[in-house]
Write a protein that holds these residues in place. Structure first.
Motif, short mmCIF file in Angstrom:
data_model
loop_
_atom_site.label_atom_id
_atom_site.label_comp_id
_atom_site.label_asym_id
_atom_site.label_seq_id
_atom_site.Cartn_x
_atom_site.Cartn_y
_atom_site.Cartn_z
N ASP A 60 0.83 -1.21 0.00
CA ASP A 60 0.00 0.00 0.00
C ASP A 60 0.87 1.26 0.00
N ALA A 61 1.94 1.25 0.82
CA ALA A 61 2.80 2.44 0.91
C ALA A 61 3.48 2.71 -0.42
N ALA A 62 3.95 1.65 -1.08
CA ALA A 62 4.62 1.82 -2.37
C ALA A 62 3.65 2.34 -3.43
N MET A 63 2.43 1.81 -3.44
CA MET A 63 1.43 2.27 -4.40
C MET A 63 1.06 3.72 -4.15
N ASP A 64 0.97 4.10 -2.87
CA ASP A 64 0.65 5.50 -2.54
C ASP A 64 1.72 6.44 -3.08
N ARG A 65 2.99 6.07 -2.89
CA ARG A 65 4.09 6.92 -3.39
C ARG A 65 4.02 7.06 -4.90
N ALA A 66 3.77 5.95 -5.58
CA ALA A 66 3.72 5.99 -7.04
C ALA A 66 2.55 6.82 -7.54
N VAL A 67 1.39 6.68 -6.91
CA VAL A 67 0.21 7.45 -7.34
C VAL A 67 0.45 8.95 -7.17
N GLU A 68 1.08 9.34 -6.08
CA GLU A 68 1.34 10.77 -5.87
C GLU A 68 2.27 11.31 -6.95
N ALA A 69 3.29 10.54 -7.32
CA ALA A 69 4.19 10.98 -8.40
C ALA A 69 3.45 11.03 -9.73
N LEU A 70 2.60 10.07 -9.98
CA LEU A 70 1.86 10.03 -11.25
C LEU A 70 0.86 11.17 -11.35
N LYS A 71 0.34 11.63 -10.24
CA LYS A 71 -0.55 12.79 -10.26
C LYS A 71 0.19 14.03 -10.77
N ILE A 72 1.45 14.15 -10.37
CA ILE A 72 2.25 15.28 -10.85
C ILE A 72 2.49 15.14 -12.36
N CYS A 73 2.78 13.90 -12.79
CA CYS A 73 2.95 13.67 -14.23
C CYS A 73 1.66 14.02 -14.99
N ALA A 74 0.52 13.63 -14.43
CA ALA A 74 -0.75 13.92 -15.08
C ALA A 74 -0.98 15.42 -15.20
N ASP A 75 -0.59 16.16 -14.18
CA ASP A 75 -0.74 17.61 -14.22
C ASP A 75 0.14 18.21 -15.32
N LYS A 76 1.35 17.68 -15.47
CA LYS A 76 2.24 18.17 -16.53
C LYS A 76 1.66 17.87 -17.91
N LEU A 77 1.12 16.69 -18.09
CA LEU A 77 0.52 16.33 -19.37
C LEU A 77 -0.73 17.16 -19.65
N ARG A 78 -1.49 17.41 -18.60
CA ARG A 78 -2.73 18.17 -18.74
C ARG A 78 -2.44 19.62 -19.13
N SER A 79 -1.28 20.12 -18.76
CA SER A 79 -0.95 21.52 -19.02
C SER A 79 -0.50 21.77 -20.45
N ARG A 80 -0.32 20.67 -21.23
CA ARG A 80 0.14 20.81 -22.61
C ARG A 80 -0.79 20.03 -23.53
N LYS A 81 -0.84 20.46 -24.77
CA LYS A 81 -1.64 19.76 -25.78
C LYS A 81 -0.77 18.66 -26.38
N VAL A 82 -0.84 17.48 -25.79
CA VAL A 82 0.01 16.38 -26.20
C VAL A 82 -0.59 15.68 -27.41
N ARG A 83 0.20 15.58 -28.46
CA ARG A 83 -0.28 14.93 -29.69
C ARG A 83 -0.33 13.42 -29.53
N ARG A 84 0.78 12.84 -29.07
CA ARG A 84 0.84 11.41 -28.83
C ARG A 84 1.69 11.14 -27.60
N ALA A 85 1.30 10.10 -26.87
CA ALA A 85 2.06 9.74 -25.67
C ALA A 85 2.04 8.23 -25.52
N ARG A 86 3.05 7.75 -24.86
CA ARG A 86 3.06 6.35 -24.47
C ARG A 86 3.46 6.28 -23.01
N LEU A 87 2.63 5.65 -22.21
CA LEU A 87 2.81 5.59 -20.76
C LEU A 87 2.96 4.12 -20.39
N ILE A 88 4.15 3.73 -19.94
CA ILE A 88 4.43 2.31 -19.73
C ILE A 88 4.73 1.99 -18.28
N ALA A 89 4.45 0.74 -17.91
CA ALA A 89 4.84 0.18 -16.62
C ALA A 89 5.64 -1.08 -16.91
#
Length: 454
Positions: free
Chosen positions: A171-200
């Motif tokens: 749970d703690a590891a997933m929480d850390r990852a989700v918080e970081a991914l929220k920041i990534c989402a904000d960065k993507l949301r702030s730009r008009k991204v033509r194409r993206a690939r998001l991998i795990a």
């Protein structure tokens, strides 16, 4: 691939300028650059000022053309081990009301985007959620075959912490990852991204609750990530750093030491070379071991020579089961063969080797290390206790318990494929994704009315 700089929220975006695409051919970035602030460069890549004012009234300062080093990029495709084609890029799914978490104090470095890029250029993004870190690059196409990073994010989240023992993401590891991914989402949301690939990668591949976690990511961060297989991960690693393979090279073992897995590609260039490096991959493998999983099994804080040897033997045993490991043995005797490593392990060794007071990507990426230097650095790190590793600027607290596990994986690779030289790459999956996305989209074949700044 491991994260490069402990706690760094965004690498120097300017340091990525000039990277080239899969179809661009080979190039040679400087092996050892000066630590300098971004600014105008001379043709040889050194920082410089404009020509001084000439004496006399009415004389104007003379302008010089600014040159840039060009990094070639080579795309990849599956080798003789398999024929799978590249997976289709996934567009980001960003929720309108996705919350954005504040960056913790451990993230010491501000973002360094290139704010002077042409706003009309298409924007591409690559996100890599690994066992140890979460990283994002956002870029626009540059000159034919090149791209320019306009935003970046990197944070160690240790998503795979405890995975080896439990088989599940905590749970703690997933929480850390989700918080970081929220920041990534904000960065993507702030730009008009033509194409993206998001991998795990490995952590989500192997965890019993990996798919469940990605459903949570989509619900809370608004990002839809794809779990890629190991062959795709190996291909992207080659695509991201293949430009560091010089034209006079006959053979290469390219490896990416990750948090939960390690990808290795054997490349034979002794015959006529094609523009794409992947055409010469004769064998590849992905080991189910990385710095996090190995350190958890053997211990990473207090590593004795005996423990280190046991780690090396463990990884060597895995490599002995790799049936294609001998396919470039006929090239290993000459000076035109070398290793090429892309991971936090090799960049850390390079930083310690250079005696850097602060990690500098521009000095590390493309650096050559001879066999004796690698031996000395591994021996040096093995002689340091945990606190000494923490105190080193190129290791830090986030990597102090992982770096020797990485060295053990590296040592096993060196024993199977002995080489006089190792080349260090501070690039990898994200750069490979961006190159492939832009090549597939055909951005360099179009005549953009307002092209990138030259």
């Amino acid at each position: 691939m491991e994260d490069r700089e402990p706690g760094a929220e965004a690498p120097d975006a300017g340091a990525y300028r000039g990277l080239r695409s899969p179809d661009s051919g080979a190039g040679n970035p400087p092996a050892n650059r000066e630590n300098r602030a971004p600014g105008p460069r001379s043709g040889n890549g050194q920082a410089r000022a404009d020509a001084p004012q000439q004496p006399g009234k009415g004389k104007k300062r003379r302008k010089r053309k600014r040159g840039r080093k060009v990094f070639a990029r080579d795309g990849v495709k599956p080798d003789a081990e398999g024929k799978a084609s590249p997976a289709a890029p996934s567009a980001p799914v960003v929720a309108q009301n996705s919350a954005v978490a504040a960056a913790p104090t451990a993230d010491r470095r501000p973002n360094a985007p290139d704010r002077q890029y042409n706003a009309e250029l298409p924007v591409f993004a690559a996100l890599d959620l690994g066992t140890n870190n979460c990283r994002l690059l956002v870029a626009v196409p540059g000159r034919p075959g090149q791209f320019r990073v306009v935003d970046a994010f990197s944070r160690i989240v240790r998503l795979g912490e405890g995975l080896t023992a439990s088989g599940r993401l905590s749970d703690a590891a997933m929480d850390r990852a989700v918080e970081a991914l929220k920041i990534c989402a904000d960065k993507l949301r702030s730009r008009k991204v033509r194409r993206a690939r998001l991998i795990a990668t490995e952590a989500c591949r192997s965890a019993a609750n990996g798919v469940e976690f990605l459903e949570r990511v989509e619900a809370e961060a608004g990002l839809k990530l794809e779990i890629i297989d190991r062959q795709t991960e190996a291909r992207l690693a080659v695509s991201g750093c293949g430009s560091l393979v010089e034209r006079d090279t006959d053979g290469v073992v390219l490896f990416d030491i990750g948090g939960g897995s390690s990808e290795i590609a054997l490349i034979d260039l002794s015959k006529q070379r094609s523009p794409r490096l992947a055409n010469h991959i004769v064998s590849w493998t992905s080991l189910p071991v990385g710095v996090v999983s190995l350190a958890e099994r053997f211990g990473g804080r207090h590593v004795t020579p005996e423990i280190f040897d046991a780690m090396v033997a463990d990884v060597t045993g895995m490599l002995s089961a790799f049936e294609g490991r001998d396919r470039i043995n006929h090239l290993m005797e000459g000076s035109r063969f070398h290793l090429l490593g892309t991971s936090g392990t090799v960049t850390t060794l390079a930083g310690v080797h250079l005696g850097l007071e602060r990690y500098d990507r521009r000095r590390v990426d493309g650096l050559w290390m001879d066999n004796a230097s690698v031996d000395r650095m591994i021996e040096k790190l093995l002689g340091w206790d945990f606190q000494a590793r923490v105190a080193n600027a190129c290791i830090g607290a986030d990597r102090a318990d992982l770096v020797l596990a990485g060295c053990a994986i590296l040592e096993a690779i060196r024993r199977v494929w002995p080489s006089e030289r190792l080349r260090v790459a501070d690039r990898g999956l994200r750069e490979g994704i961006l190159s492939e996305l832009m090549a597939e989209d055909g951005v360099w074949r179009r005549n953009w009315r307002n092209g990138p700044r030259q």
